[in-house]
Design a protein around this motif. Structure first.
Motif, short mmCIF file in Angstrom:
data_model
loop_
_atom_site.label_atom_id
_atom_site.label_comp_id
_atom_site.label_asym_id
_atom_site.label_seq_id
_atom_site.Cartn_x
_atom_site.Cartn_y
_atom_site.Cartn_z
N ALA A 127 -3.62 5.07 2.59
CA ALA A 127 -4.86 5.60 3.15
C ALA A 127 -5.94 4.53 3.25
O ALA A 127 -6.71 4.51 4.21
CB ALA A 127 -5.36 6.77 2.31
N CYS B 15 -8.71 8.28 8.37
CA CYS B 15 -8.75 6.85 8.08
C CYS B 15 -9.13 6.57 6.62
O CYS B 15 -9.22 5.43 6.22
CB CYS B 15 -9.70 6.13 9.03
SG CYS B 15 -11.43 6.45 8.68
N GLY B 16 -9.37 7.61 5.86
CA GLY B 16 -9.61 7.39 4.43
C GLY B 16 -11.07 7.49 4.02
O GLY B 16 -11.43 7.08 2.92
N ARG C 80 -5.86 4.61 10.11
CA ARG C 80 -5.06 4.45 8.90
C ARG C 80 -4.09 3.28 9.00
O ARG C 80 -3.44 3.14 10.04
CB ARG C 80 -4.29 5.75 8.64
CG ARG C 80 -4.19 6.08 7.20
CD ARG C 80 -3.42 7.35 6.99
NE ARG C 80 -2.09 7.25 7.52
CZ ARG C 80 -1.47 8.22 8.18
NH1 ARG C 80 -2.07 9.35 8.38
NH2 ARG C 80 -0.25 8.05 8.62
N1 LIG Z 1 -3.99 14.24 -1.97
C1 LIG Z 1 -3.38 13.61 -0.95
N2 LIG Z 1 -2.04 13.48 -0.93
C2 LIG Z 1 -1.41 12.84 0.06
N3 LIG Z 1 -2.04 12.30 1.12
C3 LIG Z 1 -3.37 12.39 1.18
C4 LIG Z 1 -4.12 13.06 0.16
N4 LIG Z 1 -5.43 13.01 0.47
C5 LIG Z 1 -5.49 12.35 1.64
N5 LIG Z 1 -4.27 11.96 2.08
C6 LIG Z 1 -3.96 11.19 3.28
O1 LIG Z 1 -4.76 10.04 3.28
C7 LIG Z 1 -5.29 9.80 4.57
C8 LIG Z 1 -6.80 9.71 4.51
O2 LIG Z 1 -7.33 10.99 4.19
P1 LIG Z 1 -8.89 11.27 4.15
O3 LIG Z 1 -9.07 12.67 3.77
O4 LIG Z 1 -9.56 10.25 3.31
O5 LIG Z 1 -9.31 11.05 5.68
P2 LIG Z 1 -10.72 11.20 6.36
O6 LIG Z 1 -11.08 9.87 6.90
O7 LIG Z 1 -11.68 11.82 5.42
O8 LIG Z 1 -10.40 12.20 7.57
P3 LIG Z 1 -11.34 13.30 8.23
O9 LIG Z 1 -12.33 12.58 9.06
O10 LIG Z 1 -10.41 14.11 9.07
O11 LIG Z 1 -11.97 14.09 7.13
C9 LIG Z 1 -4.78 10.91 5.47
O12 LIG Z 1 -3.69 10.43 6.21
C10 LIG Z 1 -4.33 11.98 4.51
O13 LIG Z 1 -3.21 12.64 5.04
#
Ligand SMILES: Nc1ncnc2c1ncn2[C@@H]1O[C@H](COP(=O)(O)OP(=O)(O)OP(=O)(O)O)[C@@H](O)[C@H]1O
Ligand SMILES: [Mg+2]
Lengths: 278, 266
Positions: free
Chosen positions: B38, B60-61, B227
């Motif tokens: 991530a 993207c994390g 990502r």
């Molecule tokens: N607990 C977890 N277990 C497995 N994978 C996870 C977990 N939490 C997040 N991921 C993965 O890590 C990556 C980043 O997740 P994250 O929630 O940080 O994205 P984000 O940038 O906040 O996205 P969004 O803008 O949609 O909220 C994603 O591909 C997600 O599937």
């Protein structure tokens, strides 16, 4: 008013039909041992304080049974709820206990009878109280360990299972936000996990009470029993008083249904948030 | 002697970084070796009182960074420093507003807002007072006795903001807090947030999908790649506020960030 009456008739139609058919068959058979007249049974139920075949009244037997069920059920609640909360909270605690509990889960409460008799015999609360005569002896001697154990086993599993399920189902985000806000372990349990799991725990307690109540007759058939609705039924059977048997069955059913509806009313009032916040 | 030393220390903290992300990577372990990377080597320094926004494509994390900073998640490698020492778990000076709805459904709005103060064993009177103050601030006076399910999504999110503010954290991590608001309420809330931030000298890390919002609010904008999330570019914005959308510099900045977000084939 008229509407209330119509509503009452509608929701009880199946029951009324059942009674009519019963009555028709009873009249046709004309055999009190196979199927007594509905009104004979009705008379016993509507005079609950009358002495029956030298065993006390229906009401007093229900009371004795009620106290027994309550004792066993109470023990089931105070053990299953905490164990369930910890098993739901911690994967390791769950793994530690899971096989042990699952092994005994499919065993019907009645199958415990021989073992329970070997362990407890006819000892009762009067035995630990050291009583051998007197009024309290009579009361406490009615609470045989063997019976209470059977009732306990019946109530234990539904409560345990629902409690574990409830705690597991708590949304992780609620725990996360509590942690960030500075919750201690104790806060997490008392202010997040338990209230969040409460609807499921109480639902398990309601089902558990139903099962405990169902175990009553098997418990009261155990040797050493001299009172209670279960005993009344078996004793009435042995003297061919089918009307008393049926009256006893109806009392068990009605008491169980009453307790269940009290629980349901409580759930509706206290856990409104659960339905609405989906 | 001791006095001067103490003063100097505070000065140091002001000068130094309040939070430092140092080579943070995060890999989520999935079923049968289906690992998700991530975050990849995320490094960033934040000074006391800065307003930082993070933008980037979904997944993207962004939330992952905030969760690590909040102490809810361990980084696979790398460290976070808060006031010079390694951050290992949650910290009572770091608050967070989550992307998901996070109010306790069985508590009314006032008791939800006061939750953090309850954990900190604040007295009842002070708790109620503080919770009311912040509820007013987010425009929810009169809803103290309502239950969460009686509020709209945007209103619930404002309660979550009030709840986080009520414990008076130095750092506020905000994960798309205004995502569920209509345009009007959203711009009101942006304005309020800036006011609170300026008045109380908070440090804010703010995740958003709206470039416009990021430009309006922040001192710096971190643009992330898709990502595994890496920092693609950091924009320093002239500190002058309030910012006017009709300024030429506004247009240039927003379009530059947009382009950067768009060409993510690389
Ligand atoms: N607990 C977890 N277990 C497995 N994978 C996870 C977990 N939490 C997040 N991921 C993965 O890590 C990556 C980043 O997740 P994250 O929630 O940080 O994205 P984000 O940038 O906040 O996205 P969004 O803008 O949609 O909220 C994603 O591909 C997600 O599937
Ligand atoms: Mg996110």
């Amino acid at each position: 008013m008229f509407k209330d009456l119509r509503n009452f008739i509608f929701i009880n139609t199946s029951l009324i039909l059942f009674i009519i058919i019963w009555q028709l068959i009873a009249l046709k058979l004309d055999n009190r041992v196979i199927l007594p007249d509905f009104f004979e049974v009705w008379k016993i139920i509507t005079n609950p304080f009358e002495e029956i075949i030298g065993m006390g009244s229906l009401a007093s037997n229900i009371l004795v049974s009620f106290v027994r069920v309550f004792a066993g059920y109470f023990m089931a609640v105070v053990t299953a709820v905490p164990i369930g909360i910890f098993m739901g909270y911690s994967k390791n605690i769950n793994r530690f206990f899971n096989n042990f509990f699952n092994l005994f889960k499919p065993v019907p409460p009645l199958a415990w009878v021989p073992l329970v008799m070997a362990w407890f015999g006819v000892s009762s609360f009067a035995t630990i109280a050291g009583l051998e005569t007197g009024r309290w002896y009579v009361y406490l001697n009615n609470l045989k360990f063997s019976m209470i154990f059977i009732i306990f086993i019946g109530g234990f599993y539904p409560i345990l299972t629902s409690t574990i399920h409830g705690v597991r189902g708590v949304r992780k985000i609620l725990l996360d936000s509590a942690h960030v806000l500075g919750a201690s372990k104790k806060d997490i349990f008392l202010k997040i996990l338990i209230p969040a799991a409460a609807p499921s725990i109480v639902n398990g307690m309601r089902i558990g009470l139903g099962v405990s109540w169902m175990c009553l007759v098997s418990a009261e058939m155990l040797p050493g029993s001299l009172s209670g609705v279960g005993y009344l039924i078996t004793h009435a059977y042995s003297v061919a008083r089918t009307d008393i048997v049926i009256a006893g069955m109806i009392s068990i059913g009605a008491t169980g249904a009453l307790l269940d509806s009290i629980f349901q009313a409580f759930e509706r009032r206290k856990f409104k948030w659960q339905k609405l916040s989906k | 002697m001791a006095e001067t030393l103490k003063v100097k220390n505070i000065m140091d903290i002001k000068e130094e970084n309040l939070i430092e992300f140092k080579n943070i990577s995060k890999t989520f372990k999935g079923e049968n070796n289906n690992n998700v990377k991530a975050l990849d080597d995320f490094s960033f320094k934040i000074k006391n009182g800065e307003f930082i926004s993070v933008v980037g494509p979904s997944g993207c994390g962004k939330s992952t960074i905030l969760r690590i900073a909040a102490g809810l998640l361990d980084a696979t490698s790398g460290e976070i420093f808060f006031k010079g020492s390694v951050l290992e778990s949650t910290h009572d000076k770091i608050g967070m507003v989550f992307q998901e709805y996070s109010l306790l459904p069985w508590r009314n709005i006032l008791d939800n807002t006061a939750l953090g103060l309850e954990f900190k064993k604040t007295g009842l009177k002070k708790r109620v007072e503080t919770a009311r103050y912040y509820l007013n601030l987010v425009g929810l006076e009169g809803f103290e006795q309502s239950m969460p399910h009686e509020l709209s999504g945007g209103m619930q999110q404002r309660v979550a903001i009030a709840r986080a503010m009520a414990t008076d954290p130095e750092v506020l991590l905000m994960d798309e807090p205004f995502g569920a608001l209509d345009a009007h309420t959203r711009s009101l809330m942006q304005h309020e947030l800036l006011k609170i931030w300026e008045k109380n000298k908070k440090t804010i890390i703010f995740v958003t999908h709206s470039v416009d919002e990021a430009v309006y609010l922040s001192d710096k904008i971190i643009v992330m790649s898709k990502r595994p999330g890496k920092i693609k570019k950091i924009f320093d914005i002239d500190k002058k506020r309030p910012r006017k959308r009709k300024d030429i510099s506004w247009g240039i900045l927003t379009s530059e960030i947009f382009e950067l977000l768009q060409d993510d084939g690389s």
